[in-house]
Design an enzyme around this catalytic site. Structure first.
Site, PDB file in Angstrom:
ATOM      1  N   SER D  61      -0.709  -1.302   2.384  1.00  0.00           N
ATOM      2  CA  SER D  61      -0.059  -0.052   1.939  1.00  0.00           C
ATOM      3  C   SER D  61       1.223   0.287   2.686  1.00  0.00           C
ATOM      4  O   SER D  61       1.975   1.162   2.256  1.00  0.00           O
ATOM      5  CB  SER D  61      -1.024   1.130   2.075  1.00  0.00           C
ATOM      6  OG  SER D  61      -2.004   1.061   1.079  1.00  0.00           O
ATOM      7  N   LYS D  64       4.255   0.241   0.764  1.00  0.00           N
ATOM      8  CA  LYS D  64       4.629   1.362  -0.095  1.00  0.00           C
ATOM      9  C   LYS D  64       5.915   2.044   0.375  1.00  0.00           C
ATOM     10  O   LYS D  64       6.676   2.559  -0.435  1.00  0.00           O
ATOM     11  CB  LYS D  64       3.491   2.387  -0.164  1.00  0.00           C
ATOM     12  CG  LYS D  64       2.265   1.903  -0.940  1.00  0.00           C
ATOM     13  CD  LYS D  64       1.164   2.959  -0.940  1.00  0.00           C
ATOM     14  CE  LYS D  64       0.056   2.687  -1.940  1.00  0.00           C
ATOM     15  NZ  LYS D  64      -0.967   1.751  -1.482  1.00  0.00           N
ATOM     16  N   TYR D 189       3.229  -5.814  -7.336  1.00  0.00           N
ATOM     17  CA  TYR D 189       2.523  -4.930  -6.403  1.00  0.00           C
ATOM     18  C   TYR D 189       1.561  -5.717  -5.501  1.00  0.00           C
ATOM     19  O   TYR D 189       1.544  -5.537  -4.281  1.00  0.00           O
ATOM     20  CB  TYR D 189       1.752  -3.874  -7.202  1.00  0.00           C
ATOM     21  CG  TYR D 189       0.938  -2.926  -6.360  1.00  0.00           C
ATOM     22  CD1 TYR D 189       1.551  -1.906  -5.633  1.00  0.00           C
ATOM     23  CD2 TYR D 189      -0.447  -3.047  -6.284  1.00  0.00           C
ATOM     24  CE1 TYR D 189       0.804  -1.029  -4.860  1.00  0.00           C
ATOM     25  CE2 TYR D 189      -1.208  -2.178  -5.512  1.00  0.00           C
ATOM     26  CZ  TYR D 189      -0.582  -1.175  -4.802  1.00  0.00           C
ATOM     27  OH  TYR D 189      -1.320  -0.311  -4.038  1.00  0.00           O
ATOM     28  N   TYR D 241      -3.246   8.222   4.230  1.00  0.00           N
ATOM     29  CA  TYR D 241      -4.276   8.492   3.227  1.00  0.00           C
ATOM     30  C   TYR D 241      -4.689   9.967   3.314  1.00  0.00           C
ATOM     31  O   TYR D 241      -3.867  10.812   3.664  1.00  0.00           O
ATOM     32  CB  TYR D 241      -5.474   7.544   3.416  1.00  0.00           C
ATOM     33  CG  TYR D 241      -5.088   6.089   3.352  1.00  0.00           C
ATOM     34  CD1 TYR D 241      -4.459   5.559   2.219  1.00  0.00           C
ATOM     35  CD2 TYR D 241      -5.333   5.230   4.411  1.00  0.00           C
ATOM     36  CE1 TYR D 241      -4.109   4.212   2.168  1.00  0.00           C
ATOM     37  CE2 TYR D 241      -4.987   3.884   4.347  1.00  0.00           C
ATOM     38  CZ  TYR D 241      -4.374   3.385   3.221  1.00  0.00           C
ATOM     39  OH  TYR D 241      -4.033   2.067   3.158  1.00  0.00           O
ATOM     40  N   VAL D 259      -4.585  -1.049   4.925  1.00  0.00           N
ATOM     41  CA  VAL D 259      -5.949  -1.517   5.204  1.00  0.00           C
ATOM     42  C   VAL D 259      -5.982  -2.897   5.843  1.00  0.00           C
ATOM     43  O   VAL D 259      -7.046  -3.381   6.230  1.00  0.00           O
ATOM     44  CB  VAL D 259      -6.850  -1.516   3.943  1.00  0.00           C
ATOM     45  CG1 VAL D 259      -7.095  -0.106   3.447  1.00  0.00           C
ATOM     46  CG2 VAL D 259      -6.283  -2.401   2.854  1.00  0.00           C
TER      47      VAL D 259
END
Lengths: 305, 305, 305, 305
Positions: D61, D64, D189, D241, D259
């Site tokens: 992540s 991102k 992605y 998160y 993660v």
């Protein structure tokens, strides 16, 4: 009787102007908004009809009860309801919220899209028959109509635009509700929704349910009585999208609607009714069709309650 | 018949051990978990019973159909359903989520707490009668039992601990669903839930519903037929909390349960059934009671589907 | 500097026409929609102001950071965050959904109503002081303004119409987040929201936060540094209702708004800013106030990011 | 400084036992649960490190923020935030609920999966470069590391099991948030998530953000200052998160976790920090990594608040 039907059709035709034909795919938009027809097939093999009863339309969500019957016959109640619940929901038919938040990710019932897709994934195949072949064979049997087939244009259109159903399916894939290949299951689902029928066809399906699973025309036992009872129950609690409760109060007959404009209604022991009117209300139910059924229910005292 | 009932009670008593008596208020915890009783009152005034049929218990949510009947008789269908929907929901009976997110803040149906509170607020009062007096008068009439009364301890306990119901009510006050004083409405609600009944009492209420609103014992017409139909319909779709769908499939009889352990079941045209068993399953329904009804339904072919 | 402020006020006054004053209670509706004022109080005790900086308005949700400070000072971080989370939410400030569905019924953060009510219930009382007395004493200290008081009309109006807050509170009572008497806690809450302030008052509170808890004017240490850091952090993540994320991007200064039209902004180490403009945007934030802060942030390079 | 880092790593290693390595794909399960490393890269080009700082791990992540930077550089703020919001949410990163119920179907922010997928769909392509090529080129530039590449095994594993992301994407396809082919967007992605990095790599990305978009090592201006501010803001409100709020309180440094076990932290004007520890807490954040950052923040006074 036919006088009654004709009068009911004529008097309720005006309501079709208050609704709109489904427009999420181009093919459905072509329907004639003012069409309204009804067909009654009794368990004694009497037939009555009026209006646009012989127009063809796509079965859409009414297929959900056909595929549920087949899945129950093939797999038994226990297997099917291991993966799909039987609880009604106030959410709309294509809602994904409850898949994430309720019932341990099991679709709440087989009449919402997620549940129907899960059910259709349980229909078996063998080397000669795809699941859709089995569905077609079954529906031809319970309608006594060998000409029933898929409307190819509608199928392709559904397949091309069915992204919400893909979302539902991949969600179920991620939670192991769906085990097969998603696109293959959806292909069967889209084809099943695109089956073309008339009021007569769905009236006959309804008459088989009304008759406890015995084909009225041949006395052949096709569906276990228990299965027909389950189907009729689920139709009452979940058959008219999130207007099922209201419809149960006003009509009181186990029914299933589709956005193609059809409504299949099964009056236990007495008759099957098929209604067609493509103008829909805001919930996705035939607006004229509901009016016709309300009046029929009152005139013929059809409510099971 | 009584042999059958006795056998069914005895055989299903074992299931009471799998459930638990309601424990959210001390009074309910005092119930004897192993109690199980049944009472049948037919529309022909025949009576059959077995087990702990004469134990008193608090009516709890079964009062929701009594107050709904009264509100419908007093105000008419249109007025009542202006403020409360008739759609089943997969949410639990005391959920507040859907009040915020669905149906323009209208409670989804009159069988969840919010809906029942809204309904009870519609029962009128006059200078001689509080709403609870009207409710008591009505329930005494439809049970033919002038001794029915409120269990004061349960009422006080409900009132003291009913904060979730206060949350629901103040939410409805904020959205103008509830217009009266919240604590006064809740006082009536808590009292109505605390009415003490036996299997016989609720069997008789059910027999009136089964008989289209005519008291079987006096032939007096008490409730409009349309109202009894609405009640029975809502019992099927919403009467057993969020297990209504499953119960409709397995039993198929319009029923309403309460966390006091009672279940009222109305078999159209035939009979009313009252069951009592305070051990509840995870949904809040009498665990032994459901077993008894499943077997009765199968043996006596009671399903309406 | 004051030229800059005056120009910014004048240039942004036009935006006030795009918003609306709060109308849920009559008193707030009386505000002059076109008012717009700003007050800066630096950690060096410099003061700058322009526009309607000396109009009085009710503090409303800005009180949430005052009461959180007090609760943290009195009870410590661990105690407070045992009952209330610190996670931002995309739900609106008076939403009840997440109380039922998330975070084990704990309010998600102290800036939404449920969280603020839970926090205010932690403020202690003794025989000489009600919680509201402690709050008033504290706010008078951190504004250096002994005249600060409650606007009685607004308080009574809040109390009369605050049913949604009652719903939130009784829900929390039912889940044991709230232990005290609901109406007493709400009474303190409504009074705290009705405290009347000016831009100067909230600018001074903000300057104390900017100064690490030391009153700039007296060098007295009033609030632990850790507490000021927590407050500023929560202001960034949750201070502007469900527009906090957007505001953090466009302004980047820890801020808290209220539907009375105020915004309190604390620029770490540098200054406190108080803005007033009762015309609100759809999220409940001062529409002109945000414009003023956007421009100030850019001109004076105030963003902490 | 390195003594400090070594001591912090050693003292916090014990916490890794309280977490678990991600196990949704086999490749991630192979990580050594006890690994813990840290790398600091200051805006003055000083470097400090300790522990397992040179282990490779998949960026997950953390990608991102890389893809958001690229999308913002290519398309501008207005275009990007037309389709994706910037509001934090208390829902988990792969929740689909809010796509149906909030914000007009727009993903709430670019740090949850749906938002990141929508953002990645905005990265352009031309005949020589696929979107993933542009992403790799960009990340190699801002890490000054030409060897950065995709871990093929992780990519294939993500692709095979990424059904939840397919569900999110098809939902967005159905609401026109996503316009491109779903599988192609997801392919980019999954590849972006599978990029392999070390603590040093992410520390350098963080240092560029800390330095306002200028590469500290070459003084080359790569990212507009406004973009770096947006990224840091979103990292504070949404980067960890649904524990972002708590982390902002306890650490107070703009950070993004993955993660794979990495956390990238950017201390404005001062330094970038890369932490690695594959044992995760229940929210999906490196459990040891958070401990390390808490201690670093306190020791070096890193909080921006």
């Amino acid at each position: 009787m036919e006088n009654l039907l004709t009068r009911i059709i004529n008097e309720n035709k005006k309501y079709t102007n208050l609704g709109n034909v489904a427009d999420y795919i181009p093919e459905l938009k072509k329907a004639n908004k003012e069409d309204l027809g009804v067909y009654i097939y009794t368990t004694d093999n009497e037939e009555y009809f009026a209006g646009d009863y012989n127009k063809k339309f796509s079965i859409q969500s009414i297929s959900k009860i056909v595929t549920l019957m087949l899945a129950l016959i093939e797999n038994g109640e226990e297997y099917v309801f291991e993966k799909v619940g039987v609880e009604p929901t106030a959410d709309s038919f294509n809602s994904i919220v409850s898949l994430e938040t309720k019932n341990f990710h099991k679709p709440l019932n087989p009449m919402i899209n997620s549940g129907a897709i899960a059910v259709i994934s349980m229909i078996s195949e063998n080397k000669d028959e795809e699941p859709i072949d089995r569905i077609l064979k079954f529906i031809r049997k319970i309608t006594d109509n060998q000409d029933i087939n898929i409307n190819e244009k509608i199928y392709l259109s559904e397949k091309e635009t069915g992204h919400r159903n893909r979302a539902l399916s991949y969600f179920m894939k991620s939670t192991n509700i769906l085990e097969k290949n998603v696109e293959e299951v959806l292909d069967t689902y889209f084809k099943a929704c695109s089956i073309e029928v008339t009021c007569k066809d769905i009236a006959k399906i309804a008459s088989v349910l009304a008759n406890g699973g015995i084909l009225p025309w041949s006395k052949e036992k096709i569906i276990p009585r228990k299965v027909t009872r389950i189907i009729k129950t689920i139709m009452v609690t979940c058959g008219m999208y999130d207007a099922s409760g209201e419809f149960a109060v006003s009509v009181g007959v186990p029914s299933k609607s589709g956005v193609g404009g059809g409504i299949l209604s099964s009056v236990p022991s007495r008759m099957g009714i098929g209604v067609y009117g493509p103008a829909l209300d805001s919930k996705g139910n035939s607006i004229g069709g509901i009016k016709v059924l309300e009046e029929l229910s009152e005139r013929l005292d059809l409510s099971i309650f």
